[in-house]
Motif scaffolding. Structure first.
Motif, mmCIF file in Angstrom:
data_model
loop_
_atom_site.group_PDB
_atom_site.id
_atom_site.type_symbol
_atom_site.label_atom_id
_atom_site.label_comp_id
_atom_site.label_asym_id
_atom_site.label_seq_id
_atom_site.Cartn_x
_atom_site.Cartn_y
_atom_site.Cartn_z
ATOM 1 N N ARG A 205 46.558 146.936 45.752
ATOM 2 C CA ARG A 205 46.780 145.493 45.890
ATOM 3 C C ARG A 205 47.102 144.845 44.550
ATOM 4 N N ALA A 206 46.349 145.212 43.524
ATOM 5 C CA ALA A 206 46.460 144.524 42.234
ATOM 6 C C ALA A 206 47.729 144.881 41.462
ATOM 7 N N ILE A 207 48.136 146.137 41.476
ATOM 8 C CA ILE A 207 49.293 146.548 40.669
ATOM 9 C C ILE A 207 50.546 145.739 41.019
ATOM 10 N N PRO A 208 50.969 145.712 42.289
ATOM 11 C CA PRO A 208 52.197 144.949 42.567
ATOM 12 C C PRO A 208 52.023 143.441 42.422
ATOM 13 N N ALA A 209 50.858 142.930 42.787
ATOM 14 C CA ALA A 209 50.646 141.481 42.720
ATOM 15 C C ALA A 209 50.632 140.982 41.279
ATOM 16 N N LEU A 210 49.917 141.686 40.403
ATOM 17 C CA LEU A 210 49.866 141.260 39.003
ATOM 18 C C LEU A 210 51.225 141.419 38.323
ATOM 19 N N GLN A 211 51.934 142.473 38.680
ATOM 20 C CA GLN A 211 53.267 142.669 38.099
ATOM 21 C C GLN A 211 54.210 141.542 38.538
ATOM 22 N N TYR A 212 54.194 141.225 39.814
ATOM 23 C CA TYR A 212 55.104 140.214 40.348
ATOM 24 C C TYR A 212 54.760 138.809 39.865
ATOM 25 N N TRP A 213 53.494 138.418 40.022
ATOM 26 C CA TRP A 213 53.114 137.030 39.759
ATOM 27 C C TRP A 213 52.839 136.734 38.291
ATOM 28 N N LYS A 214 52.313 137.721 37.558
ATOM 29 C CA LYS A 214 51.904 137.458 36.173
ATOM 30 C C LYS A 214 52.696 138.269 35.150
ATOM 31 N N GLY A 215 53.548 139.186 35.618
ATOM 32 C CA GLY A 215 54.290 140.023 34.685
ATOM 33 C C GLY A 215 53.384 140.955 33.903
ATOM 34 N N TYR A 216 52.231 141.264 34.471
ATOM 35 C CA TYR A 216 51.213 142.079 33.800
ATOM 36 C C TYR A 216 51.202 143.480 34.389
#
Length: 167
Positions: A70-81
């Motif tokens: 859950r966290a990998i794609p969401a953080l990459q997409y929304w925060k660029g992290y």
């Protein structure tokens, strides 16, 4: 050792970064995520296989993999992290790649875009409103088993969290 790791692993630091809309807090939250991943990486230091127990899947991977999914794609997409970096987390990357190849994981995980859609509420805030009907409908139609598994995993995760809080 598994209980020790699970007791220290807190996936809510990832959600704190997703929810954050204050630029002044961004660096501190990124640092917390980095520290959580570094601590997890350190537990795998003595492992001779992709999993904590070598070639055998453990409860750690069963608990950590859904959070990463859950966290990998969401953080990459929304925060660029980039939560998981092969350079910074070679052992976790090895574990993550191995978990993703498991038939049970493939059969029960959702499309990463679904996690991005669901986390829109965290990132955009209260005024974001419901997910577009087409995103939910499209995902449910194309991945019904995964959506049921996602809902079951979320319920199981909440149950485990409530048990941990009550202790």
């Amino acid at each position: 050792m598994v209980s020790l790791i699970l007791g220290k692993f807190d996936p809510f630091v990832f959600y704190a970064l997703l929810r954050n809309r204050d630029p002044a807090e961004h660096a501190e939250l990124v640092d917390k995520c980095d520290k959580a991943m570094a601590a997890l990486e350190n537990f795998y230091e003595s492992s001779e296989g992709p999993y904590l127990l070598g070639d055998r899947l453990s409860a750690v991977e069963i608990a950590v993999a859904p959070a990463l999914a859950r966290a990998i794609p969401a953080l990459q997409y929304w925060k660029g992290y980039e939560l998981l970096s092969e350079l910074a987390h070679p052992r976790l990357t090895r574990m993550w790649l191995a978990v993703q190849e498991r038939p049970a994981f493939k059969a029960t995980t959702c499309d990463p875009d679904l996690f991005v859609d669901f986390t829109q509420v965290y990132t955009v805030g209260k005024g974001a409103g419901p997910l577009p009907a087409n995103a939910v409908y499209r995902t449910a139609r194309s991945h019904p088993v995964e959506c049921i598994a996602f809902a079951a995993a979320a319920g199981a995760g909440l149950t485990l969290l409530l048990q941990r809080v009550r202790r």
